[in-house]
Design a protein around this motif. Sequence first.
Motif: not given
Lengths: 206, 144
Positions: A112-136
Motif C-alpha cells: 500500500g505504501a509503495i502505491f501511495v509513494g507512486g501516486q505522490v511521485y506521479e503528482f509531483t511529476v504532473f505539477y512540475r510539468e505544469g498541471l496544478g490543482y487549479t490549472t484547469n
Amino acid sequence: MTDTAIDQTSNEHSDGDHGSTLGVSNDKLGMWVFLGSDCLLFGGLISTYMLYKDRIGPDDLGPAEMFDIPFTSVSSFVLLMSSLTVVLAITALRRNDIRRSRIWLLATSVLGAIFVGGQVYEFTVFYREGLGYTTNLFGTSFFTLTGFHGVHVTVGIVMLMSLYIQSMRGKLTSGQSEKLEIIGLYWHFVDVVWIVIFTIVYLFPQ
Amino acid sequence: MTATEQQLSEGADESSSWVKQDMVYIKTAIVLGVFTAIEVFTYFESVHKAPDWLLVITLSFLMVIKFFLVTAVFMHLRDDNAVFTKLMVLGLCIAWPVYFIMAFTFGFLPNWNPILKVLFLLVPPSITGSWLGFSFKGGTGSHH
C-alpha cells in the motif's frame, strides 16, 4: 415486543453478542453500509472527472500527454497484489498462525505504501510539468478523484499498522480475526475502486 | 484407528483445507494479474489503433470481471448472506441507465439510433431487476 423478546434482547447485549439477522456481525454490516456510501462518493467523483477531462486550455497538457501508463500499471499491479496478501493474512490468523499473519499484514502495508509513494511521485511529476490543482478543470477533477483514493489507501495502511501493533502486543488472535476481516473489506474496496479508476481514467481512449 | 491417529488425520484434513483456500486466493490473484496485463496491452500502439468503441467495450468487460472477482472471492460476497449480493445488483441496475444516459448526453458513446439507445438503457437492468424481484422471498409479516 413481548417480554420474552425483551429478555432475549437484553441477554444478547449483556453477552456482548452483536450479531445481525443477516448472519454477519453489526460491525461488519456497518462496514458494508459505509462501503455502499463510499461507492456513491466515488461514483460522483468519477462522473465529474468524465465530464471535465476535456476541459483544458489550448496550451495546457491533456490526459494523453500527461499519463505514464507503464508506471501506473505497475502501481495498479502492486495494489492488486496487496488484496491477495490481506486475504492470506486473514486465513493465517484464522488458523492461528500469528507469525505468518503478521508477515502478510506487513506485506500489505508495504505494498500500500509503495502505491501511495507512486501516486505522490506521479503528482509531483504532473505539477512540475505544469498541471496544478487549479490549472484547469481536468487537473482539479483528476487530483480530487485520485487524491481521495490515495487518502483512502493511506487510512487503510494506518488501520493495518494498528492491527500489526495489536498483533505484536498479543491482542490479535484467531478469536478476533473479524477485526482483520473488516479492515480487509475496506482494503478490497479500495482495490476495487482503483480497478475502475485505472480503466476509466488511464486506459480508456482519450 | 487410535485417538492419536484420528487427531493427526483431522489436523492434516484441516491443514489441507487451509491450503486449498489459500490456493483459491492465489489463483484469483493470478487471473486478476493476467486481466490487468491484457488491459495494459491495449495501450500499446498497434492495439491502440483499434476503434475506440472496441477498446471501450473490451476494457469495460475486463473491468467488470475484475470487479466481480474481487468482490465475490476476496470480499467473500459469495459466502455471505445473499441479500448483500442482491443489494449490490439493485444498485447496479439503477446505476446502469443513469451512467449511460450521462455517457450518451455528453457524447462519450456513439450517437446510436434512439430505439437502440432505449433498448441498451432499459433491457439489461429490466432483466436483472426481474430476476431480483422473483428472488426476494419476502417475510411472513409477523413483526410482533
